[in-house]
Structures are given as C-alpha cells and as structure tokens.
Design a protein around this motif. Structure first.
Motif, PDB file in Angstrom:
ATOM      1  N   ASN A  25      -1.388  -5.735 -11.914  1.00  0.00           N
ATOM      2  CA  ASN A  25      -2.473  -5.290 -12.769  1.00  0.00           C
ATOM      3  C   ASN A  25      -3.613  -6.299 -12.679  1.00  0.00           C
ATOM      4  OD1 ASN A  25      -3.861  -3.772 -14.603  1.00  0.00           O
ATOM      5  ND2 ASN A  25      -2.485  -4.109 -16.298  1.00  0.00           N
ATOM      6  N   PHE A  26      -4.609  -6.143 -13.482  1.00  0.00           N
ATOM      7  CA  PHE A  26      -5.733  -7.063 -13.597  1.00  0.00           C
ATOM      8  C   PHE A  26      -6.584  -7.126 -12.337  1.00  0.00           C
ATOM      9  CE2 PHE A  26      -2.299  -8.779 -16.319  1.00  0.00           C
ATOM     10  CZ  PHE A  26      -2.851  -8.425 -17.531  1.00  0.00           C
ATOM     11  N   GLY A  27      -6.824  -5.966 -11.722  1.00  0.00           N
ATOM     12  CA  GLY A  27      -7.759  -5.891 -10.624  1.00  0.00           C
ATOM     13  C   GLY A  27      -7.203  -6.186  -9.253  1.00  0.00           C
ATOM     14  N   PHE A  28      -5.897  -6.372  -9.119  1.00  0.00           N
ATOM     15  CA  PHE A  28      -5.322  -6.650  -7.808  1.00  0.00           C
ATOM     16  C   PHE A  28      -4.859  -5.384  -7.101  1.00  0.00           C
ATOM     17  CE2 PHE A  28      -4.742 -10.639 -10.105  1.00  0.00           C
ATOM     18  CZ  PHE A  28      -5.435 -11.479  -9.262  1.00  0.00           C
ATOM     19  N   SER A  29      -4.748  -4.286  -7.828  1.00  0.00           N
ATOM     20  CA  SER A  29      -4.308  -3.023  -7.249  1.00  0.00           C
ATOM     21  C   SER A  29      -5.205  -1.903  -7.745  1.00  0.00           C
ATOM     22  CB  SER A  29      -2.872  -2.708  -7.668  1.00  0.00           C
ATOM     23  OG  SER A  29      -1.980  -3.665  -7.185  1.00  0.00           O
ATOM     24  N   LEU A  30      -5.552  -1.035  -6.833  1.00  0.00           N
ATOM     25  CA  LEU A  30      -6.284   0.162  -7.229  1.00  0.00           C
ATOM     26  C   LEU A  30      -5.291   1.163  -7.791  1.00  0.00           C
ATOM     27  CD1 LEU A  30      -8.629   0.520  -4.136  1.00  0.00           C
ATOM     28  CD2 LEU A  30      -9.143  -0.530  -6.336  1.00  0.00           C
TER      29      LEU A  30
ATOM     30  N   LYS B 294       0.830  -1.203   0.000  1.00  0.00           N
ATOM     31  CA  LYS B 294       0.000   0.000   0.000  1.00  0.00           C
ATOM     32  C   LYS B 294       0.869   1.259   0.000  1.00  0.00           C
ATOM     33  CE  LYS B 294      -3.821   2.271   2.326  1.00  0.00           C
ATOM     34  NZ  LYS B 294      -4.831   2.190   3.372  1.00  0.00           N
ATOM     35  N   ILE B 295       1.900   1.279   0.836  1.00  0.00           N
ATOM     36  CA  ILE B 295       2.822   2.425   0.866  1.00  0.00           C
ATOM     37  C   ILE B 295       3.468   2.607  -0.498  1.00  0.00           C
ATOM     38  CG2 ILE B 295       5.005   3.284   1.822  1.00  0.00           C
ATOM     39  CD1 ILE B 295       4.184   1.876   4.478  1.00  0.00           C
ATOM     40  N   TYR B 296       3.931   1.496  -1.088  1.00  0.00           N
ATOM     41  CA  TYR B 296       4.570   1.568  -2.398  1.00  0.00           C
ATOM     42  C   TYR B 296       3.605   2.128  -3.442  1.00  0.00           C
ATOM     43  CZ  TYR B 296       7.182   0.410  -6.565  1.00  0.00           C
ATOM     44  OH  TYR B 296       7.846   0.504  -7.758  1.00  0.00           O
ATOM     45  N   GLU B 297       2.403   1.583  -3.472  1.00  0.00           N
ATOM     46  CA  GLU B 297       1.448   1.974  -4.505  1.00  0.00           C
ATOM     47  C   GLU B 297       0.978   3.414  -4.345  1.00  0.00           C
ATOM     48  OE1 GLU B 297      -1.431  -1.202  -4.507  1.00  0.00           O
ATOM     49  OE2 GLU B 297      -0.136  -2.432  -5.787  1.00  0.00           O
ATOM     50  N   ILE B 298       0.878   3.896  -3.137  1.00  0.00           N
ATOM     51  CA  ILE B 298       0.510   5.299  -2.929  1.00  0.00           C
ATOM     52  C   ILE B 298       1.593   6.219  -3.482  1.00  0.00           C
ATOM     53  CG2 ILE B 298       0.295   7.074  -1.121  1.00  0.00           C
ATOM     54  CD1 ILE B 298      -1.271   4.947   0.522  1.00  0.00           C
ATOM     55  N   ASN B 299       2.845   5.818  -3.285  1.00  0.00           N
ATOM     56  CA  ASN B 299       3.958   6.673  -3.687  1.00  0.00           C
ATOM     57  C   ASN B 299       4.438   6.470  -5.115  1.00  0.00           C
ATOM     58  OD1 ASN B 299       4.782   8.247  -1.191  1.00  0.00           O
ATOM     59  ND2 ASN B 299       4.655   6.172  -0.380  1.00  0.00           N
ATOM     60  N   TYR B 300       4.339   5.235  -5.629  1.00  0.00           N
ATOM     61  CA  TYR B 300       4.971   4.933  -6.914  1.00  0.00           C
ATOM     62  C   TYR B 300       4.053   4.298  -7.946  1.00  0.00           C
ATOM     63  CZ  TYR B 300       8.974   5.659  -3.886  1.00  0.00           C
ATOM     64  OH  TYR B 300       9.868   6.186  -2.994  1.00  0.00           O
ATOM     65  N   GLY B 301       2.819   3.997  -7.585  1.00  0.00           N
ATOM     66  CA  GLY B 301       1.899   3.395  -8.539  1.00  0.00           C
ATOM     67  C   GLY B 301       1.728   1.903  -8.294  1.00  0.00           C
ATOM     68  N   PRO B 302       0.848   1.273  -9.060  1.00  0.00           N
ATOM     69  CA  PRO B 302       0.487  -0.126  -8.816  1.00  0.00           C
ATOM     70  C   PRO B 302       1.638  -1.101  -9.041  1.00  0.00           C
ATOM     71  CG  PRO B 302      -0.533   0.676 -10.822  1.00  0.00           C
ATOM     72  CD  PRO B 302       0.126   1.849 -10.188  1.00  0.00           C
ATOM     73  N   LEU B 303       1.657  -2.149  -8.250  1.00  0.00           N
ATOM     74  CA  LEU B 303       2.644  -3.222  -8.388  1.00  0.00           C
ATOM     75  C   LEU B 303       2.145  -4.332  -9.302  1.00  0.00           C
ATOM     76  CD1 LEU B 303       3.854  -3.503  -4.707  1.00  0.00           C
ATOM     77  CD2 LEU B 303       5.314  -3.114  -6.685  1.00  0.00           C
TER      78      LEU B 303
END
Length: 85
Positions: A63-68, A52-61
């Motif tokens: 694809n295909f519905g596993f990350s907002l 979550k920290i990574y995705e808030i700062n750098y984008g999704p890790l």
C-alpha cells in the motif's frame, strides 16, 4: 508462472525477493562484482514481473503508493497477501 495458484505465486515472489535481499547484502561488501550485479538485476526484474502478475490477478501486495490498483479499490478485500486463504 501465470499458471500458478495464489499461494504458489506468493511463495515464488517471496523466494525471489529473498534472493534479491541476499544479493543486495553481498553487493554492499562486493560492489565491483559484475556477475553478482547482473544476477541481482535479473532477479529484481523477475520479482517485478511476478508482483505484477500477482497484483493483476489478486490485488495489490503493498500500500502507500507502491502498487497501482483497479476500481473498485481492492486493498481492503480479504485475504491480504500475508494471510493466505
């Protein structure tokens, strides 16, 4: 952990996810080991927080519905998590 740079954070995610996989394999053969299950759940929660920290700062890790993701859609922005800098 929020003070880590992108590469450090990604490395930490990889380490925690590797430990989760290791515990998962162990639990396949030792399903009644309560301590191992507690440790697995602790690590799984840590992995979710780190992602979550990574995705808030750098984008999704993933694809295909596993990350907002946020607007504008950022999945195509480089570098992708596995590409580094």
């Amino acid at each position: 952990m929020e003070n880590m740079d992108r590469e450090e954070l990604l490395r930490k995610i990889q380490e925690v996810e590797f430990a989760c996989i290791d515990f998962n394999l162990y639990l396949d053969t030792h399903p009644n080991d309560e301590k191992a299950l507690r440790d697995y759940n602790t690590l799984a929660n840590e992995a979710m927080k780190l992602r979550k920290i990574y995705e808030i700062n750098y984008g999704p890790l993933t694809n295909f519905g596993f990350s907002l993701t946020q607007y504008p859609f950022a999945w195509l922005n480089e570098p992708w998590p596995w590409e580094g800098k």
